[in-house]
Design an enzyme around this catalytic site. Structure first.
Site, PDB file in Angstrom:
ATOM      1  CG  ASP A  74       4.914  -5.475  -9.088  1.00 21.59           C
ATOM      2  OD1 ASP A  74       4.176  -4.490  -9.291  1.00 21.59           O
ATOM      3  OD2 ASP A  74       4.641  -6.365  -8.270  1.00 21.59           O
ATOM      4  CD  GLU A 140      -1.222  -5.088  -7.503  1.00 18.28           C
ATOM      5  OE1 GLU A 140      -2.381  -5.191  -7.069  1.00 18.28           O
ATOM      6  OE2 GLU A 140      -0.761  -5.896  -8.339  1.00 18.28           O
TER       7      GLU A 140
END
Ligand SMILES: [Zn+2]
Length: 392
Positions: A74, A140
């Protein structure tokens, strides 16, 4: 080299995987790794109040030692896309390197590890001497609740165990090879609240202004917390906001608040730190200031992977490829290593962090080649070393 890290990184950048969207990035890795003999699992985690997030775990081999690579696909949003000189999700190569959101943080790092692992496998008949695993999350950059912490538990429940982990976050400051991160400071947020009595500003004797009390407590809490030690810089308390919320000119407020954050080293635990701060406030208040603390729950505890055979192996590999002797550092903000350290020793080594989260995030192609060569060397050395040697 079997796999080209530039091509893999560019494919990953083309996936618009802004947290919590998977954007095709994990599916691309799944396809690539499955084709190379990995057993690949996907796990979607959800929790009330947070969007569900897709994650990936892949492993090749069944023997120990199991070398784990961890990372995230991500990315943070690109901001104003027209401010980029190359579109943030195009994966274009120009003279300064490969452009795109996630180029250094950390699709580039994942691409280098995958390329290194595939090259190692090709040179060793398709099988590692032990096992190589990848634990890749899509959560994250945001709240990090449906990512690494749950994926580790999920893997543990399936009987997976790890011997050592490399987290591929951008760890270097100026050039590849200058820094390995071996730990992180803890982070703790709190609010100091001083209570007085509200009243008319013209009649101070009828009220009790909390502001002077707050100021004296703030001053007292600025005293140093420690001097640091061989692994960490000194712990540090920083006030981030002072709030009275008073919009009126003739009113003495009834309450004043100050928010603060503490970045602390391994000379403290969260509990001991709270006790220390509260004791200092009590002394400064001297029975005259009414105050209390609100502490926010924190999952960012301090940790350090003490220098040993694993950090030495990585340092030697880095020196052989770059000629540099990396600094073992614990600086910077927190990372998913804080969760991994409960499962196995972890170090962080990846690209150079300079352009991460910025407009025109980019990575020089030479850096991708260097990092791939380092990971490749680490994998080779890791499986050549007897496990007992690594366990010190
Ligand atoms: Zn990152």
């Amino acid at each position: 080299m079997t796999a080209d890290p530039v091509a893999i990184a560019s494919e990953l950048i083309r996936c618009r995987s802004i947290t919590p969207d998977e954007g095709g990035a994990l599916s691309y890795l799944q396809e690539l790794l499955t084709r190379s003999g990995f057993e690949v699992h996907r796990a979607i985690f959800a929790e009330p109040g947070t969007p569900p997030v897709d994650n990936l775990y892949a492993r090749i081999g069944s023997a120990r030692p199991n070398l784990l690579f961890a990372g995230h696909t991500d990315v943070v949003p690109p901001g104003n896309e027209s401010a980029w000189s190359h579109p943030p999700f195009a994966g274009e190569v120009a003279e300064k390197g490969l452009y795109g959101r996630g180029a250094v943080d950390m699709k580039g790092g994942i691409a280098c590890f995958v390329a290194a692992a595939l090259d190692y496998l090709e040179a060793h008949g398709g099988k590692p001497k032990g096992s190589i695993s990848l634990l890749i999350t899509g959560d994250e950059e945001s709240v990090a609740v449906n990512g690494t912490v749950k994926l580790l538990k999920w893997a543990g429940d399936r009987g997976e165990s790890f011997d050592h982990c490399i987290l591929g976050e951008p760890s270097n400051f100026e050039v590849i090879g200058d820094t390995i991160k071996v730990g992180r400071r803890g982070s703790l947020n709190g609010t100091l609240i001083v209570t007085g009595r509200q009243g008319h500003v013209a009649y101070p004797e009828r009220s009790d202004n909390p502001i002077p009390g707050l100021v004296s407590l703030i001053a007292a809490l600025q005293a140093p917390l420690d001097e640091g030690n061989e692994h960490f810089s000194p712990s540090h308390l920083e006030f981030t906001s002072v709030d009275v919320g008073n919009t009126t000119v003739n009113l003495i407020p009834g309450e004043a608040r100050a928010r603060f954050n503490i970045r602390y080293n391994d000379r403290h635990s969260q509990t001991a730190l709270k006790t220390l701060i509260e004791r200092r406030a009590k002394t400064a208040a001297a029975g005259h200031v009414r105050y209390s603390f609100e502490w926010q729950p924190s999952n960012a505890d301090v940790f350090v992977t003490k220098p040993g055979a694993f950090t030495e192996l990585a340092s030697v590999a880095i020196a052989e490829i770059t000629g540099l002797h990396p600094k073992l550092s614990t600086s910077g903000g927190t990372s998913d290593a804080r969760f991994i350290k409960d499962y196995c020793p972890v170090l962080e080594f990846g690209l150079v962090g300079q352009t991460m989260h910025q407009v025109d995030e980019r990575v020089p192609l030479a850096d991708l080649a260097t990092l791939t060569a380092i990971y490749r060397r680490i994998i080779e050395k890791y499986f050549d070393a007897p496990l007992a040697t690594l366990a010190d």
